[in-house]
Design an enzyme around this catalytic site. Sequence first.
Site, PDB file in Angstrom:
ATOM      1  N   GLY A  13       1.136  59.271  30.198  1.00  0.00           N
ATOM      2  CA  GLY A  13       1.206  57.861  29.810  1.00  0.00           C
ATOM      3  C   GLY A  13       0.620  57.696  28.426  1.00  0.00           C
TER       4      GLY A  13
ATOM      5  N   MET B  64      -2.240  56.027  25.567  1.00  0.00           N
ATOM      6  CA  MET B  64      -3.699  56.037  25.560  1.00  0.00           C
ATOM      7  C   MET B  64      -4.243  54.876  26.386  1.00  0.00           C
ATOM      8  SD  MET B  64      -5.300  57.401  22.020  1.00  0.00           S
ATOM      9  CE  MET B  64      -6.973  57.185  22.612  1.00  0.00           C
ATOM     10  N   PHE B  65      -5.364  55.091  26.995  1.00  0.00           N
ATOM     11  CA  PHE B  65      -6.056  54.111  27.847  1.00  0.00           C
ATOM     12  C   PHE B  65      -5.286  53.771  29.120  1.00  0.00           C
ATOM     13  CE2 PHE B  65      -7.209  53.038  23.379  1.00  0.00           C
ATOM     14  CZ  PHE B  65      -8.515  53.503  23.412  1.00  0.00           C
ATOM     15  N   SER B  66      -4.336  54.625  29.497  1.00  0.00           N
ATOM     16  CA  SER B  66      -3.577  54.337  30.729  1.00  0.00           C
ATOM     17  C   SER B  66      -4.293  54.891  31.963  1.00  0.00           C
ATOM     18  CB  SER B  66      -2.151  54.900  30.609  1.00  0.00           C
ATOM     19  OG  SER B  66      -2.174  56.301  30.439  1.00  0.00           O
TER      20      SER B  66
ATOM     21  N   GLU C  23      -5.725  66.593  28.375  1.00  0.00           N
ATOM     22  CA  GLU C  23      -5.175  66.558  27.015  1.00  0.00           C
ATOM     23  C   GLU C  23      -4.216  67.736  26.782  1.00  0.00           C
ATOM     24  OE1 GLU C  23      -5.692  64.038  25.020  1.00  0.00           O
ATOM     25  OE2 GLU C  23      -7.645  63.169  25.530  1.00  0.00           O
TER      26      GLU C  23
HETATM   27  P1  ADP Z   1      -6.682  57.974  29.098  1.00  0.00           P
HETATM   28  O1  ADP Z   1      -7.173  59.335  29.493  1.00  0.00           O
HETATM   29  O2  ADP Z   1      -5.278  57.676  29.569  1.00  0.00           O
HETATM   30  O3  ADP Z   1      -6.856  57.668  27.644  1.00  0.00           O
HETATM   31  P2  ADP Z   1      -8.983  57.082  30.569  1.00  0.00           P
HETATM   32  O4  ADP Z   1      -8.783  57.597  31.964  1.00  0.00           O
HETATM   33  O5  ADP Z   1      -9.912  57.829  29.699  1.00  0.00           O
HETATM   34  O6  ADP Z   1      -7.570  56.910  29.871  1.00  0.00           O
HETATM   35  O7  ADP Z   1      -9.545  55.596  30.654  1.00  0.00           O
HETATM   36  C1  ADP Z   1      -8.736  54.453  30.879  1.00  0.00           C
HETATM   37  C2  ADP Z   1      -9.614  53.302  31.358  1.00  0.00           C
HETATM   38  O8  ADP Z   1     -10.694  53.132  30.457  1.00  0.00           O
HETATM   39  C3  ADP Z   1      -8.901  51.972  31.376  1.00  0.00           C
HETATM   40  O9  ADP Z   1      -8.387  51.734  32.678  1.00  0.00           O
HETATM   41  C4  ADP Z   1      -9.988  50.963  31.041  1.00  0.00           C
HETATM   42  O10 ADP Z   1     -10.503  50.374  32.215  1.00  0.00           O
HETATM   43  C5  ADP Z   1     -11.086  51.763  30.400  1.00  0.00           C
HETATM   44  N1  ADP Z   1     -11.409  51.469  29.019  1.00  0.00           N
HETATM   45  C6  ADP Z   1     -12.626  51.672  28.484  1.00  0.00           C
HETATM   46  N2  ADP Z   1     -12.646  51.316  27.185  1.00  0.00           N
HETATM   47  C7  ADP Z   1     -11.386  50.911  26.856  1.00  0.00           C
HETATM   48  C8  ADP Z   1     -10.763  50.442  25.657  1.00  0.00           C
HETATM   49  N3  ADP Z   1     -11.430  50.290  24.522  1.00  0.00           N
HETATM   50  N4  ADP Z   1      -9.437  50.129  25.696  1.00  0.00           N
HETATM   51  C9  ADP Z   1      -8.763  50.258  26.853  1.00  0.00           C
HETATM   52  N5  ADP Z   1      -9.289  50.692  28.000  1.00  0.00           N
HETATM   53  C10 ADP Z   1     -10.590  51.020  28.028  1.00  0.00           C
HETATM   54 MG    MG Z   2      -7.862  60.993  28.433  1.00  0.00          MG
END
Ligand code: ADP
Ligand code: MG
Length: 184
Positions: free
Chosen positions: A9, A11-13, A83
């Site tokens: 997905g 970022m931030f998913s 990653e």
């Molecule tokens: P990914 O690995 O896909 O980047 P993560 O699993 O690390 O995502 O974290 C996603 C979660 O982090 C989101 O569901 C949200 O609740 C939280 N979160 C923390 N800080 C942020 C931010 N600045 N923007 C969006 N989501 C954030």
């Molecule tokens: Mg991640």
Amino acid sequence: MTSFTLIYGCMFSGKTTKLIELYQHCGFEQEEIIVVKPVIDNRFVADKVNSHSGLNMPGMRIKHPEQIESYITDTTKIIFIDEVQFFGSRVGTIIQNILAQGIGVVASGLDRDYLHKDFGPMPDLKRMADNNIALTARCHLCDEKGTHTFRTIKNDSQILVGHDDMYQARCEKHWDEGMKALSD
Ligand code: ADP
Ligand code: MG
């Protein structure tokens, strides 16, 4: 049957959060599990895999995907990779070799870059996986479904590691608007 689960997905998913949840519930002993992530992801603590939501698990940082195979022992049952998009095209073959040894793989990665183009090995991995978990975020601007990664600073390299200082999750409409505004 040995399974390959791919979490992907924007970022931030919640990709890393999901990976950590699957790790916590996998039911294997510590000596049966390997966790790796590429060294390029220098966010947060060095020997841990961290999510933006604050969860973490112990993990090794490696430079090349081939190094995964050197950690495999007789007790290895499952390998978690975070990653995975940064490991390049060779990672597909390496995952196939791991699966052929009867060891399961759970990987998570960004499937599209900030231009919404396929990221490295991700299309191949999607085809290989027998369990694909597609995640979405919330658009930073409207809170609708966020499917795109928007880079908020001007930089043209595909790999630029950062988090909310450089990226936002956006819906397609707000991603498009942002990209148009940047090119004006
Ligand atoms: P990914 O690995 O896909 O980047 P993560 O699993 O690390 O995502 O974290 C996603 C979660 O982090 C989101 O569901 C949200 O609740 C939280 N979160 C923390 N800080 C942020 C931010 N600045 N923007 C969006 N989501 C954030
Ligand atoms: Mg991640």
